[in-house]
Scaffold this motif. Sequence first.
Motif, PDB file in Angstrom:
ATOM      1  N   PRO A  48       0.812  -1.219   0.000  1.00  0.00           N
ATOM      2  CA  PRO A  48       0.000   0.000   0.000  1.00  0.00           C
ATOM      3  C   PRO A  48       0.852   1.279   0.000  1.00  0.00           C
ATOM      4  N   SER A  49       1.973   1.272   0.707  1.00  0.00           N
ATOM      5  CA  SER A  49       2.832   2.463   0.746  1.00  0.00           C
ATOM      6  C   SER A  49       3.426   2.767  -0.635  1.00  0.00           C
ATOM      7  N   GLU A  50       3.727   1.736  -1.410  1.00  0.00           N
ATOM      8  CA  GLU A  50       4.241   1.937  -2.769  1.00  0.00           C
ATOM      9  C   GLU A  50       3.159   2.526  -3.670  1.00  0.00           C
ATOM     10  N   ILE A  51       1.944   2.049  -3.487  1.00  0.00           N
ATOM     11  CA  ILE A  51       0.816   2.573  -4.263  1.00  0.00           C
ATOM     12  C   ILE A  51       0.589   4.040  -3.914  1.00  0.00           C
ATOM     13  N   ALA A  52       0.631   4.352  -2.625  1.00  0.00           N
ATOM     14  CA  ALA A  52       0.432   5.736  -2.171  1.00  0.00           C
ATOM     15  C   ALA A  52       1.481   6.664  -2.772  1.00  0.00           C
ATOM     16  N   LYS A  53       2.718   6.226  -2.767  1.00  0.00           N
ATOM     17  CA  LYS A  53       3.802   7.045  -3.305  1.00  0.00           C
ATOM     18  C   LYS A  53       3.633   7.251  -4.810  1.00  0.00           C
ATOM     19  N   GLU A  98     -14.909  -6.074  -4.470  1.00  0.00           N
ATOM     20  CA  GLU A  98     -15.418  -6.276  -5.833  1.00  0.00           C
ATOM     21  C   GLU A  98     -14.609  -7.311  -6.614  1.00  0.00           C
ATOM     22  N   ASN A  99     -13.668  -7.972  -5.938  1.00  0.00           N
ATOM     23  CA  ASN A  99     -12.814  -8.993  -6.550  1.00  0.00           C
ATOM     24  C   ASN A  99     -11.961  -8.434  -7.691  1.00  0.00           C
ATOM     25  N   LEU A 100     -11.500  -7.199  -7.541  1.00  0.00           N
ATOM     26  CA  LEU A 100     -10.643  -6.573  -8.546  1.00  0.00           C
ATOM     27  C   LEU A 100      -9.181  -6.595  -8.126  1.00  0.00           C
ATOM     28  N   VAL A 101      -8.941  -6.721  -6.821  1.00  0.00           N
ATOM     29  CA  VAL A 101      -7.593  -6.928  -6.291  1.00  0.00           C
ATOM     30  C   VAL A 101      -7.667  -7.999  -5.215  1.00  0.00           C
ATOM     31  N   VAL A 102      -6.503  -8.568  -4.902  1.00  0.00           N
ATOM     32  CA  VAL A 102      -6.427  -9.581  -3.852  1.00  0.00           C
ATOM     33  C   VAL A 102      -5.192  -9.307  -3.005  1.00  0.00           C
ATOM     34  N   CYS A 103      -5.321  -9.535  -1.703  1.00  0.00           N
ATOM     35  CA  CYS A 103      -4.176  -9.444  -0.793  1.00  0.00           C
ATOM     36  C   CYS A 103      -3.538 -10.826  -0.743  1.00  0.00           C
ATOM     37  N   LEU A 104      -2.239 -10.889  -1.008  1.00  0.00           N
ATOM     38  CA  LEU A 104      -1.540 -12.166  -1.109  1.00  0.00           C
ATOM     39  C   LEU A 104      -1.087 -12.731   0.236  1.00  0.00           C
ATOM     40  N   ASN A 105      -1.011 -11.875   1.242  1.00  0.00           N
ATOM     41  CA  ASN A 105      -0.554 -12.313   2.570  1.00  0.00           C
ATOM     42  C   ASN A 105      -1.395 -11.647   3.656  1.00  0.00           C
ATOM     43  N   GLU A 106      -2.656 -11.945   3.634  1.00  0.00           N
ATOM     44  CA  GLU A 106      -3.661 -11.351   4.517  1.00  0.00           C
ATOM     45  C   GLU A 106      -3.314 -11.469   6.002  1.00  0.00           C
ATOM     46  N   GLU A 107      -2.581 -12.514   6.391  1.00  0.00           N
ATOM     47  CA  GLU A 107      -2.305 -12.765   7.803  1.00  0.00           C
ATOM     48  C   GLU A 107      -1.352 -11.747   8.419  1.00  0.00           C
ATOM     49  N   LEU A 108      -0.614 -11.010   7.605  1.00  0.00           N
ATOM     50  CA  LEU A 108       0.328 -10.020   8.128  1.00  0.00           C
ATOM     51  C   LEU A 108      -0.374  -8.705   8.460  1.00  0.00           C
ATOM     52  N   LYS A 109       0.101  -8.053   9.511  1.00  0.00           N
ATOM     53  CA  LYS A 109      -0.403  -6.723   9.864  1.00  0.00           C
ATOM     54  C   LYS A 109       0.308  -5.664   9.030  1.00  0.00           C
ATOM     55  N   LYS A 110       1.607  -5.852   8.817  1.00  0.00           N
ATOM     56  CA  LYS A 110       2.415  -4.929   8.012  1.00  0.00           C
ATOM     57  C   LYS A 110       3.030  -5.719   6.870  1.00  0.00           C
ATOM     58  N   GLY A 111       3.262  -5.032   5.774  1.00  0.00           N
ATOM     59  CA  GLY A 111       3.895  -5.682   4.632  1.00  0.00           C
ATOM     60  C   GLY A 111       2.934  -6.454   3.752  1.00  0.00           C
ATOM     61  N   ARG A 112       1.658  -6.089   3.793  1.00  0.00           N
ATOM     62  CA  ARG A 112       0.681  -6.767   2.938  1.00  0.00           C
ATOM     63  C   ARG A 112       0.931  -6.429   1.475  1.00  0.00           C
ATOM     64  N   LEU A 113       0.874  -7.446   0.642  1.00  0.00           N
ATOM     65  CA  LEU A 113       1.095  -7.298  -0.790  1.00  0.00           C
ATOM     66  C   LEU A 113      -0.216  -7.463  -1.545  1.00  0.00           C
ATOM     67  N   TYR A 114      -0.437  -6.569  -2.497  1.00  0.00           N
ATOM     68  CA  TYR A 114      -1.669  -6.601  -3.281  1.00  0.00           C
ATOM     69  C   TYR A 114      -1.366  -6.847  -4.749  1.00  0.00           C
TER      70      TYR A 114
END
Length: 92
Positions: free
Chosen positions: A33-38, A57-73
Amino acid sequence: MEKQVFFNKLGYVKVSTSRTKILKSLENSIKLPSEIAKETRLGNTQVSNGLADLKKENLVVCLNEELKKGRLYQITDEGRKIVQYLNNELKI
């Protein structure tokens, strides 16, 4: 994806410049998310809310939902179809 569903999702994305920018940002790579924001110059809260909306809306998916920080989309196939349509629309 059924035509009516596609146009409903397209309208959902187009009505929000934040959702449009976020989806386009994910077109070619997996991002934090921080990369997207930048990249999009959106605030972290806008990105977070936009990702949640796009995920519903099933347009994006989080690949590592279990993490609090470092989530990848990542963009989904449905999301990619929306971006391709938007990119073609701009060329007309």
